[in-house]
Design a protein around this motif. Structure first.
Motif, mmCIF file in Angstrom:
data_model
loop_
_atom_site.group_PDB
_atom_site.id
_atom_site.type_symbol
_atom_site.label_atom_id
_atom_site.label_comp_id
_atom_site.label_asym_id
_atom_site.label_seq_id
_atom_site.Cartn_x
_atom_site.Cartn_y
_atom_site.Cartn_z
ATOM 1 N N THR A 142 0.988 3.927 -3.082
ATOM 2 C CA THR A 142 0.518 5.670 -2.906
ATOM 3 C C THR A 142 1.519 6.311 -3.454
ATOM 4 O O THR A 142 1.349 7.367 -4.239
ATOM 5 C CB THR A 142 0.347 5.515 -1.298
ATOM 6 O OG1 THR A 142 -0.617 4.817 -0.911
ATOM 7 C CG2 THR A 142 0.288 7.402 -1.209
ATOM 8 N N ARG B 237 -6.333 7.311 -0.422
ATOM 9 C CA ARG B 237 -4.940 6.554 -0.296
ATOM 10 C C ARG B 237 -4.707 6.304 -1.765
ATOM 11 O O ARG B 237 -3.783 5.977 -1.862
ATOM 12 C CB ARG B 237 -4.992 5.470 0.577
ATOM 13 C CG ARG B 237 -5.377 5.726 2.004
ATOM 14 C CD ARG B 237 -5.302 4.706 2.929
ATOM 15 N NE ARG B 237 -3.911 4.096 2.984
ATOM 16 C CZ ARG B 237 -3.757 3.241 3.966
ATOM 17 N NH1 ARG B 237 -4.481 2.630 4.748
ATOM 18 N NH2 ARG B 237 -2.450 2.683 3.789
ATOM 19 N N TYR B 238 -5.604 5.669 -2.587
ATOM 20 C CA TYR B 238 -5.402 5.209 -3.939
ATOM 21 C C TYR B 238 -5.969 5.910 -4.903
ATOM 22 O O TYR B 238 -6.339 5.336 -6.068
ATOM 23 C CB TYR B 238 -6.092 3.675 -3.893
ATOM 24 C CG TYR B 238 -5.213 3.002 -2.700
ATOM 25 C CD1 TYR B 238 -3.886 2.870 -2.651
ATOM 26 C CD2 TYR B 238 -6.077 2.408 -1.577
ATOM 27 C CE1 TYR B 238 -3.260 2.299 -1.499
ATOM 28 C CE2 TYR B 238 -5.269 1.716 -0.783
ATOM 29 C CZ TYR B 238 -4.106 1.658 -0.527
ATOM 30 O OH TYR B 238 -3.569 1.104 0.504
ATOM 31 N N THR C 181 3.921 5.923 5.905
ATOM 32 C CA THR C 181 3.491 6.409 4.631
ATOM 33 C C THR C 181 3.634 8.136 4.412
ATOM 34 O O THR C 181 4.426 8.412 3.496
ATOM 35 C CB THR C 181 1.873 6.275 4.334
ATOM 36 O OG1 THR C 181 1.560 5.081 4.469
ATOM 37 C CG2 THR C 181 1.720 6.779 2.931
ATOM 38 N N ARG D 204 6.322 9.534 2.166
ATOM 39 C CA ARG D 204 6.068 10.718 1.054
ATOM 40 C C ARG D 204 6.890 12.162 1.357
ATOM 41 O O ARG D 204 7.300 12.572 0.409
ATOM 42 C CB ARG D 204 4.734 11.380 1.203
ATOM 43 C CG ARG D 204 3.424 10.335 0.929
ATOM 44 C CD ARG D 204 2.277 10.847 1.427
ATOM 45 N NE ARG D 204 1.057 10.388 0.619
ATOM 46 C CZ ARG D 204 0.352 10.933 -0.211
ATOM 47 N NH1 ARG D 204 0.404 12.368 -0.311
ATOM 48 N NH2 ARG D 204 -0.813 10.264 -0.699
ATOM 49 N N ARG E 138 0.788 -1.402 -0.058
ATOM 50 C CA ARG E 138 0.018 -0.012 0.031
ATOM 51 C C ARG E 138 0.777 1.176 0.191
ATOM 52 O O ARG E 138 0.573 2.329 -0.647
ATOM 53 C CB ARG E 138 -0.840 -0.089 1.034
ATOM 54 C CG ARG E 138 -1.914 -1.191 1.084
ATOM 55 C CD ARG E 138 -2.945 -1.117 2.354
ATOM 56 N NE ARG E 138 -4.117 -2.213 2.395
ATOM 57 C CZ ARG E 138 -3.840 -3.166 2.822
ATOM 58 N NH1 ARG E 138 -2.867 -3.366 3.716
ATOM 59 N NH2 ARG E 138 -4.789 -3.968 2.974
#
Length: 434
Positions: A26, A104-105, A66, A70, A22
């Motif tokens: 992302t 998120r996607y 995440t 990022r 995931r």
């Protein structure tokens, strides 16, 4: 190592298994760069190993990783003076250190796939890439398998697989292939890749290519879960049902595959009372009646073979002639050296070890399975059955030199001792070490 360090390492390992795909997905979506996404995800996990033992494991470790990844991607893009548009896109979609991103996607999709992980696998399996490339790339990017593990699944060297992955990423970049979920009408063209991903993911879990454990239960469970979802999504897809049934038949035998010491127990020696009868029954229900005889499928054929084993009350009751016929049909459908090896073993059990040994020696002379430890292991077993213990011992040594899984090595060492009473092989033997 302190208790906090151990807790932090356990947390990182757990979130890696649950969130790696995931997080990378992302980053790919917002940067469009596969290499950058993987590198920044790796940096985030490395930072977690450094900071969590000191600061404590965050309440939402996946969100922490995440966000960290990022931020790392933004820094990298700034230093590289990437287009301002990319930076604005990332800034517009960033979120707090411990909050979930609003999406998120990406925007809502029209695929009809509710599960995040399965949706991402369909996203990765883009038909513009060759099938083997899209499968390998998905296993690396979303499943977190190492290049070595993927290379062994494809029976190629590590360097060859690494180059294949680089070429696949380059094609995505140069052809501007979009990373987005396909709409429902386009799912069928990606199904073959998705099936192959789940198949190889389960295989790595069921027979780990290396390490102390034969079975990686988490990988098996995740592959079965995703296969169930795929059957729900495509109930009329016979190969999806065949794949799920195949996984269930194998998983039903899981408890009988290792002994109390963790060594591999071959199929004919397993205590069938330890097999899960309910899982076998589920597999039979999922598989259903045989499909049209003139249109066999790769996964349905393998499921039919597994069903022969799973439903035999004893090893002696196994219908080896039928298994040999099914492998013959599998060879016609998808010829490969591994299928040839399995056919040779099946014919050995149906017609006698001498028949199988002749077929295996032909395979050896072709060099098609050089470096594949199950080839000398199968040869050794047939030689042992023929009473040719000296030759069997030599073949067991060759298999031991190639095997990387400790449970398989333990089994091979036992057979070696049985066929060569002078052998003193142990965990530190020169054939490869444990």
């Amino acid at each position: 190592m302190g208790a906090l360090d151990e807790r932090a390492e356990d947390a990182v390992a757990a979130v890696f298994r649950a969130e790696w795909g995931r997080i990378v997905a992302t980053l790919i979506r917002v940067t469009g760069d596969w290499d950058l996404a993987e590198e920044c995800a790796q940096d985030a996990f490395a930072r977690a190993l450094d900071r969590w033992p000191r600061d404590g494991v965050p309440d939402r470790p996946g969100a922490w990783l995440t966000t960290t990844a990022r931020h790392r991607a933004m820094d990298r893009l700034r230093r590289a003076r990437t287009e301002a548009e990319k930076l604005r896109e990332i800034a517009a979609t960033s979120y707090g250190d411990y909050g979930d991103p609003p999406d998120r996607y990406g925007p809502p999709d029209e695929s009809g796939i509710d599960d995040d992980r399965l949706r991402l696998i369909f996203t990765c399996c883009h038909p513009a890439l060759p099938l083997d490339a899209r499968v390998a790339l998905t296993l690396r990017t979303l499943a977190g398998l190492t290049t070595t593990e993927i290379a062994r699944a494809f029976l190629v060297g590590d360097q060859a697989m690494a180059k294949r992955l680089v070429r696949a990423k380059a094609k995505i970049r140069e052809a501007h292939i979009p990373y987005r979920v396909p709409p429902a009408p386009l799912l069928p063209e990606r199904t073959a890749g998705v099936l192959a991903v789940l198949y190889l993911l389960f295989n790595e879990g069921y027979s780990a290519s290396e390490g102390a454990d034969l079975i990686r239960t988490g990988l098996c469970a995740e592959a079965i879960r995703l296969a169930r979802l795929l059957v729900e999504l495509m109930p009329d897809q016979p190969e999806a049902r065949g794949l799920l049934a195949l996984m269930l038949f194998h998983d039903a035998r899981r408890e009988g595959r290792v002994d109390a010491d963790g060594a591999l127990v071959p199929l004919e020696e397993q205590d069938r009372r330890r097999w899960n009868a309910a899982t076998v029954a589920e597999g039979l229900a999922v598989l259903g009646p045989p499909g049209p005889p003139d249109r066999p499928g790769f996964y349905r054929l393998q499921a039919a073979i597994a069903a022969c084993h799973a439903t035999a009350p004893t090893a002696a009751d196994t219908d080896w002639p039928r298994i040999a016929r099914l492998y013959g049909r599998l060879r016609e459908l998808t010829p490969s050296p591994v299928v040839e090896l399995n056919l040779a073993v099946a014919r050995a059990m149906a017609e006698g070890p001498a028949v199988g040994l002749e077929l295996i020696e032909e395979l050896e002379s072709s060099g098609a399975l050089a470096g594949y430890h199950l080839l000398p292991a199968a040869r050794a077993d047939l030689l042992r059955r023929l009473g040719r213990d000296g030759e069997a011992a030599a073949a067991y040594r060759a298999a031991l030199a190639l095997a990387a899984s400790e449970p398989e090595r333990a089994y091979l060492r036992r057979r070696l001792r049985e066929t060569d009473e002078t052998d003193e092989t142990d965990e530190t033997d020169e054939t490869g070490g444990a």
